[in-house]
Scaffold this motif. Structure first.
Motif: not given
Ligand SMILES: [Fe+2]
Ligand SMILES: [Fe+2]
Length: 235
Positions: A84-102
């Motif tokens: 579950r922590l690995a999933l969280t780290a992955s989703m945090e990467h996805i939110t971070a790159i979306m954030a970078e774009s935003a």
């Protein structure tokens, strides 16, 4: 995307907090505290937004969240805390790159957004960027492997796309746009065409699969600093 945040971010907080007692590094312990605080505020603001949106547009929030909640419950049955922590780290990467774009000047998402909405998303984006490596660092500190990390990214991508896709179908159906080809074409363009949001973040997304990757390999500090200056000027 916003519909998935209140429950999703609770899942992130719980996944990270589970390991907090095992962390020796005081800086990382402090980061965990900051992470949980920020995600807690995001949940609250997106919940308010989601409720208003669904009330005004006639979307069934309970139905959309119910499905997500069942998926999260399943993860507690079938996955270990480390998974579950690995999933969280992955989703945090996805939110971070979306954030970078935003937060970039040429962002296609928020350009025409209402100013209150833009403020909400940019604030969330900036904080996602600030804490983008916290779940990742906890994952490493407790001995998470590269193999599981990559595997979790594939799962996270699949489930996120599925959950957001199902919310989207629900909204399109309620808006009576499910069979509106023009809407689908526009949406497709918005996501995948040149300058489309998913196409923009694709190179950064792929980096996660690289051996030895760390979220701060992408140095987004200048972007964050310029957002803070702009935000202070606007305030
Ligand atoms: Fe968040
Ligand atoms: Fe986050």
């Amino acid at each position: 995307m916003s519909i998935t945040f209140p429950l999703g971010e609770k899942f992130f907080i719980d996944s990270v907090r589970h390991f907090a007692g095992q962390i020796q590094d005081p800086k990382l312990t402090e980061d965990i505290r900051g992470f949980c605080g920020q995600e807690g505020f995001h949940r609250r603001e997106h919940q308010r937004y989601n409720e208003a949106l669904c009330r005004l547009r006639g979307y069934d929030l309970q139905q959309m969240e119910g499905r997500l909640e069942r998926n999260i419950q399943r993860s507690y049955t079938f996955l270990s805390p480390l998974q579950r922590l690995a999933l969280t780290a992955s989703m945090e990467h996805i939110t971070a790159i979306m954030a970078e774009s935003a937060l970039s000047d040429d962002d296609p998402m928020l350009g025409q957004a209402d100013s209150a909405m833009r403020a909400l998303w940019q604030w969330h984006a900036a904080e996602e960027m600030e804490h983008k490596a916290v779940a990742f660092d906890v994952y490493r500190a407790v001995g998470g492997t590269e193999k599981l990390r990559r595997q979790a990214m594939r799962q996270a991508t699949f489930f996120l796309a599925l959950d957001i896709g199902l919310c989207l179908l629900h909204m399109l159906r309620k808006d009576k746009n499910l069979w509106n080809l023009r809407v689908w074409r526009e949406g497709w363009k918005f996501l995948f065409f040149k300058g489309g949001i998913l196409r923009r973040v694709w190179p950064a997304y792929k980096e996660y699969y690289r051996e030895g990757f760390h979220p701060w390999d992408r140095d987004t500090r200048p972007l964050l600093a310029s957002w803070k200056v702009n935000d202070a000027v606007a305030a």
